[in-house]
Design an enzyme around this catalytic site. Structure first.
Site, mmCIF file in Angstrom:
data_model
loop_
_atom_site.group_PDB
_atom_site.id
_atom_site.type_symbol
_atom_site.label_atom_id
_atom_site.label_comp_id
_atom_site.label_asym_id
_atom_site.label_seq_id
_atom_site.Cartn_x
_atom_site.Cartn_y
_atom_site.Cartn_z
ATOM 1 N N ASP A 71 43.504 31.743 38.668
ATOM 2 C CA ASP A 71 44.498 32.535 37.937
ATOM 3 C C ASP A 71 43.993 32.873 36.529
ATOM 4 O O ASP A 71 43.221 32.109 35.937
ATOM 5 C CB ASP A 71 45.806 31.726 37.852
ATOM 6 N N LEU B 80 28.346 23.208 52.958
ATOM 7 C CA LEU B 80 29.655 23.469 52.361
ATOM 8 C C LEU B 80 30.417 24.440 53.248
ATOM 9 O O LEU B 80 29.851 25.435 53.704
ATOM 10 C CB LEU B 80 29.469 24.112 50.972
ATOM 11 N N HIS C 87 39.011 40.852 37.089
ATOM 12 C CA HIS C 87 38.726 40.526 38.490
ATOM 13 C C HIS C 87 37.215 40.553 38.745
ATOM 14 O O HIS C 87 36.682 39.699 39.461
ATOM 15 C CB HIS C 87 39.447 41.496 39.428
HETATM 16 C C1 FPP Z 1 44.665 35.884 39.623
HETATM 17 O O1 FPP Z 1 44.555 36.489 38.367
HETATM 18 C C2 FPP Z 1 43.612 36.294 40.496
HETATM 19 C C3 FPP Z 1 43.762 37.012 41.654
HETATM 20 C C4 FPP Z 1 45.066 37.504 42.121
HETATM 21 C C5 FPP Z 1 42.662 37.369 42.511
HETATM 22 C C6 FPP Z 1 41.460 36.486 42.519
HETATM 23 C C7 FPP Z 1 40.307 37.361 42.737
HETATM 24 C C8 FPP Z 1 39.061 37.173 42.247
HETATM 25 C C9 FPP Z 1 38.663 35.973 41.521
HETATM 26 C C10 FPP Z 1 37.997 38.214 42.399
HETATM 27 C C11 FPP Z 1 37.561 38.526 43.769
HETATM 28 C C12 FPP Z 1 37.378 37.365 44.667
HETATM 29 C C13 FPP Z 1 36.266 37.094 45.376
HETATM 30 C C14 FPP Z 1 36.287 35.960 46.337
HETATM 31 C C15 FPP Z 1 35.020 37.860 45.251
HETATM 32 P P1 FPP Z 1 45.747 37.387 37.895
HETATM 33 O O2 FPP Z 1 45.387 38.788 38.169
HETATM 34 O O3 FPP Z 1 47.024 36.930 38.506
HETATM 35 O O4 FPP Z 1 45.719 37.102 36.360
HETATM 36 P P2 FPP Z 1 46.954 37.047 35.379
HETATM 37 O O5 FPP Z 1 47.814 35.898 35.782
HETATM 38 O O6 FPP Z 1 46.296 36.826 34.063
HETATM 39 O O7 FPP Z 1 47.653 38.356 35.492
#
Ligand code: FPP
Length: 230
Positions: free
Chosen positions: A9, A120, A26
């Protein structure tokens, strides 16, 4: 051996703090995924489950959803060979019927290519909802009149794409300062140790994983019983 699950997050807030769009966060978040996967086996982690896209994330603006889907596809395509070399077996857990055919193909290829990995097990949760999977597992349990705990664990594994019984989580990490489970691995986290950090996911790296593991290993896990020496 240890099963670590991570709610990644803070991508959006990290990017906004830098005056950048959420997508920027992201993209950097995908780099953190690489770092953490690389570091995991050094910490005796044998299963790593990452929450890449929740079923509720479909409710985000369409351009953001597209970026996330594209990043996932790119990750699967560009990392599979290296994952295989490093002995990582990749499985994607969650629904596939709402993903684009191109993404489903990339998932299937990556899973086939890394099938032999033994160092893994990397599970990426995509279009994942723990509640939906529990409903599906319970439905199948009722149909077959198999309603013991191990039946539910087995059926949950099957509902998740046949990856075997749902493995219990030992340590659940959530970055980005929030402290909630958000429909992630609800059954599997029954006795998970919870670790919350204010570090935003794009800043998360091997040293943060080491800190989380050190705290986890110092905890006394009693599973509802009393400490061994008392
Ligand atoms: C949360 O941050 C993150 C996500 C909803 C997506 C996670 C995705 C990635 C780490 C990138 C792609 C993944 C891979 C496996 C290549 P948020 O957008 O909710 O952040 P915020 O809470 O600050 O709004």
């Amino acid at each position: 051996m240890t099963h670590v699950a991570i709610i990644m997050d803070g991508n959006g807030r990290w990017a906004n703090a830098l005056g950048q769009p959420r997508e920027f966060g992201h993209r950097h978040g995908a780099e953190s995924v690489r770092r953490v996967v690389e570091a995991a086996p050094d910490h005796r982690i044998d299963t790593l489950t990452l929450y890449a896209f929740s079923s509720d994330n479909w409710g985000r603006p369409a351009p953001e959803v597209s970026v996330l889907m594209r990043l996932l596809r790119r990750y699967l395509r560009s990392e599979s060979a290296e994952l295989r070399e490093k002995g990582v077996r990749l499985r994607v857990v969650g629904r596939r019927d709402r993903l684009t055919p191109a993404l489903v193909r990339a998932i299937e290829r990556a899973e086939a290519q890394t099938e032999g990995g033994r160092r893994l097990l990397l599970r990426l949760a995509v279009d994942y909802s723990s509640r939906d999977l529990l409903v599906e597992a319970v439905r199948r349990a009722a149909e077959s009149n198999r309603l013991e705990r191990h039946d539910i664990a087995n059926l949950l594994g099957q509902a998740m794409n046949g990856g075997g019984p749902a493995p219990d989580v030992d340590l659940l990490i959530r970055t980005g300062g929030e402290q909630r489970l958000s429909d992630f691995l609800l059954w599997e986290c029954a006795y998970a140790e919870l670790y919350f950090t204010d570090v935003m996911w794009p800043d998360f790296g091997g040293e943060h994983l080491a800190e989380a593991l050190a705290e986890y290993r110092a905890r006394d896990r009693r599973f509802g019983k009393v400490a061994a020496a008392s």
